[in-house]
Design a protein around this motif. Structure first.
Motif, PDB file in Angstrom:
ATOM      1  N   GLY A   1       2.401   7.990 -10.643  1.00  0.00           N
ATOM      2  CA  GLY A   1       3.368   9.062 -10.386  1.00  0.00           C
ATOM      3  C   GLY A   1       4.472   8.662  -9.418  1.00  0.00           C
ATOM      4  O   GLY A   1       5.177   9.515  -8.888  1.00  0.00           O
TER       5      GLY A   1
ATOM      6  N   LEU B   1      -5.100  -2.283  -0.173  1.00  0.00           N
ATOM      7  CA  LEU B   1      -5.616  -1.457  -1.263  1.00  0.00           C
ATOM      8  C   LEU B   1      -4.926  -1.801  -2.580  1.00  0.00           C
ATOM      9  O   LEU B   1      -5.460  -1.557  -3.643  1.00  0.00           O
ATOM     10  CB  LEU B   1      -5.435   0.030  -0.945  1.00  0.00           C
ATOM     11  CG  LEU B   1      -6.294   0.583   0.188  1.00  0.00           C
ATOM     12  CD1 LEU B   1      -6.174   2.082   0.253  1.00  0.00           C
ATOM     13  CD2 LEU B   1      -7.747   0.193   0.044  1.00  0.00           C
TER      14      LEU B   1
ATOM     15  N   ASP C   1       0.853  -1.191   0.000  1.00  0.00           N
ATOM     16  CA  ASP C   1       0.000   0.000   0.000  1.00  0.00           C
ATOM     17  C   ASP C   1       0.884   1.235   0.000  1.00  0.00           C
ATOM     18  O   ASP C   1       1.989   1.211   0.518  1.00  0.00           O
ATOM     19  CB  ASP C   1      -0.868   0.012   1.261  1.00  0.00           C
ATOM     20  CG  ASP C   1      -2.036  -0.951   1.139  1.00  0.00           C
ATOM     21  OD1 ASP C   1      -2.577  -1.070   0.045  1.00  0.00           O
ATOM     22  OD2 ASP C   1      -2.378  -1.583   2.157  1.00  0.00           O
ATOM     23  N   GLY C   2       0.379   2.316  -0.586  1.00  0.00           N
ATOM     24  CA  GLY C   2       1.119   3.566  -0.544  1.00  0.00           C
ATOM     25  C   GLY C   2       1.840   3.883  -1.841  1.00  0.00           C
ATOM     26  O   GLY C   2       2.215   5.015  -2.080  1.00  0.00           O
ATOM     27  N   PHE C   3       2.032   2.875  -2.692  1.00  0.00           N
ATOM     28  CA  PHE C   3       2.770   3.106  -3.935  1.00  0.00           C
ATOM     29  C   PHE C   3       1.848   3.508  -5.084  1.00  0.00           C
ATOM     30  O   PHE C   3       2.309   4.020  -6.084  1.00  0.00           O
ATOM     31  CB  PHE C   3       3.541   1.847  -4.347  1.00  0.00           C
ATOM     32  CG  PHE C   3       4.812   1.658  -3.567  1.00  0.00           C
ATOM     33  CD1 PHE C   3       6.023   2.050  -4.104  1.00  0.00           C
ATOM     34  CD2 PHE C   3       4.792   1.119  -2.299  1.00  0.00           C
ATOM     35  CE1 PHE C   3       7.197   1.897  -3.393  1.00  0.00           C
ATOM     36  CE2 PHE C   3       5.958   0.958  -1.579  1.00  0.00           C
ATOM     37  CZ  PHE C   3       7.163   1.350  -2.125  1.00  0.00           C
TER      38      PHE C   3
ATOM     39  N   THR D   1      -4.916   6.792  -5.894  1.00  0.00           N
ATOM     40  CA  THR D   1      -6.296   6.372  -5.667  1.00  0.00           C
ATOM     41  C   THR D   1      -6.965   5.911  -6.958  1.00  0.00           C
ATOM     42  O   THR D   1      -7.678   4.903  -6.960  1.00  0.00           O
ATOM     43  CB  THR D   1      -7.111   7.557  -5.095  1.00  0.00           C
ATOM     44  OG1 THR D   1      -6.249   8.307  -4.264  1.00  0.00           O
ATOM     45  CG2 THR D   1      -8.288   7.074  -4.307  1.00  0.00           C
TER      46      THR D   1
END
Lengths: 260, 212
Positions: free
Chosen positions: B166, B104, B5-7, B10
């Motif tokens: 990004g 996620l 998660d985090g890479f 959304t």
């Protein structure tokens, strides 16, 4: 049947362990979603979120070293992305170096992206570890089912969980037999890969045959595609307090983040 | 290749979740239609098989070791939709048991390793063995090529997701990811070949299972 690496510490007892698995799963999803939504370089907010996770870790009484070591699973991925950072061209140059005639520069923007992504990934994985080391896998499955994940999928997952132990035992026996025949200390690489391939092939045939036997014995006992369990999940006062406490702190952090 | 998660942004998370959920839904429907309620224990046990097979490490180079990934083998033996279903279950298990891959990011991981990995392996295997003829030798060559390509294509999907989010520019992420996985894919291909040739020699009927 001694594979304690699977949901280790989930059989211990603490305030967090006693919460309803649904509460914990939803809390984890909300927390991770909030962290992922944060803009890059919101360092203050990251540290506030870290305080929340740290508090949960302390309350859960899961050993901190264990959680830290577990969280290192993201390191290979982080390193791989870190390798790309010198190639971000846009932005202010932080420092640069030359490899032969190749000029590489590291920009502040590049470092900022790496730092933010690392912080977000680490916060998310810490919360995920708190969730999984305070909840047994079968309870996570029950929680997933009550969150409207199709029942068939949950049943397949519970079969997987049940047979992981059986098949791991099988693999351990095969590994022992292989290693006692000098596998590690010689032989060509291609021969070693062939040996592993043969082991996996044997394992596949045995698993497939086991699947057929299991299905036959289930049918013999009247299986019709449905499972009937005693659902014992219950939402207790402790869950309400937990939701209020976590909800308030996350809302405060979000408000603070919007104001500054 | 398990994305934490985090890479991912959304938008990427949402898109890959929708695609993977649709894929799994269709896989469940087809498994139910073709295998009946038998698919429930069978898919579960084969998912446990992937878990157990991944515990067998083999030395690669310089002290590192690799392990089998499995999507291509499952796709070749049981069909692409079975691969999607089994890999989805395996990846969800890895997320909740080993924290390997985020919650996620689960949609993206299922998309890369299940959908891209499974479908590319199946169609490359099918296409190549149609071209090369029906001999055992051609099946092994197609099996190798299919597994190698499926690992490579899954890593390319992963690089594209990172770039769209990004996190890293495509011009660097793509060759780096593809380069590393072109090597990993050789190991995967060799193992798949060894597995298929063992199954061929001992239970060749399992190579003619109904594929879904």
């Amino acid at each position: 049947m001694k594979h304690s690496f699977l949901d280790k510490y989930s059989d211990k007892d603490s305030l967090i362990h006693r919460l309803d698995p649904r509460t914990k799963l939803v809390a984890a999803l909300v927390f991770i979603a909030l962290v992922v939504l944060l803009p890059h370089a919101s360092w203050l907010t990251y540290s506030l979120y870290f305080t929340v996770v740290a508090a949960l870790i302390i309350i859960s009484r899961v050993p901190v070293t264990y959680i830290f070591l577990r969280s290192l699973v993201i390191v290979p991925f982080v390193l791989m992305v870190a390798l790309f950072i010198p190639f971000f061209k846009e932005g202010v140059e932080a420092f640069s170096f030359n490899i032969f005639s190749w000029h590489l520069s590291v920009t502040y923007e590049g470092l900022e992206t790496l730092g933010s992504v690392m912080a977000k990934a680490w916060l998310s994985i810490l919360f995920l570890i708190v969730l999984t080391s305070t909840t047994t896998f079968s309870n996570i499955l029950k929680a997933l089912e009550s969150l409207k994940i199709p029942r068939v999928l949950v049943m397949i997952m519970s079969f997987m969980y049940r047979y992981i132990f059986v098949l791991t035992d099988e693999v351990m026996r095969m590994k022992q037999a292989r290693d006692s025949r000098n596998f590690g200390s010689g032989g060509k690489r291609l021969w070693q890969i062939k040996t592993v391939g043969n082991m996996i092939g044997t394992l596949f045939i045995r698993s497939y045959e086991r699947g057929e036997r299991v299905y036959a014995s289930m049918v013999a006992r009247g299986f019709d595609g449905h499972s009937r369990t005693l659902d014992r999940l219950c939402f207790k006062p402790a869950d309400v307090y937990f939701v209020i406490a976590l909800g308030t702190s996350l809302t405060l952090i979000t408000l603070l983040n919007l104001l500054y | 290749m398990h994305i934490p998660d985090g890479f991912l942004s959304t938008a990427t998370v949402a898109t890959t979740y929708v695609i993977s959920a649709g894929g799994i839904g269709n896989a469940v429907r087809l498994a139910n239609k073709n295998l009946g309620e038998k698919h429930i224990p069978m898919m579960g046990i084969l998912a446990a098989f992937i878990f157990a097979a991944q515990m067998l490490n083999f030395p690669v180079a310089g002290g590192t070791s690799g392990h089998f990934l499995g999507a291509a083998l499952v796709a070749i033996l049981l069909g692409p939709w079975a691969a999607v279903l089994i890999m989805a279950v395996v990846l969800t298990g890895q997320c909740f048991i080993f924290q390997d891959g985020g919650i996620l990011a689960l949609g993206a991981n299922i998309f890369n390793m299940g959908i891209v990995g499974g479908f590319s392996a199946y169609y490359i295997y099918k296409g190549l063995s149609a071209v090369l003829g029906d001999s055992n030798r051609s099946k092994l060559i197609s099996g190798f090529a299919a597994s190698w390509a499926s690992v490579l294509l899954a890593s390319i999907a992963c690089a594209i997701e990172l770039a769209v989010s990004g996190t890293s520019p495509l011009s660097v992420a793509l060759p780096a990811m593809a380069g590393v996985h072109a090597i990993i894919g050789v190991g995967e291909g060799l193992i798949t070949v060894a597995v298929v040739s063992l199954v061929m020699a001992t239970r060749s009927d399992l190579l003619k299972l109904q594929r879904i």
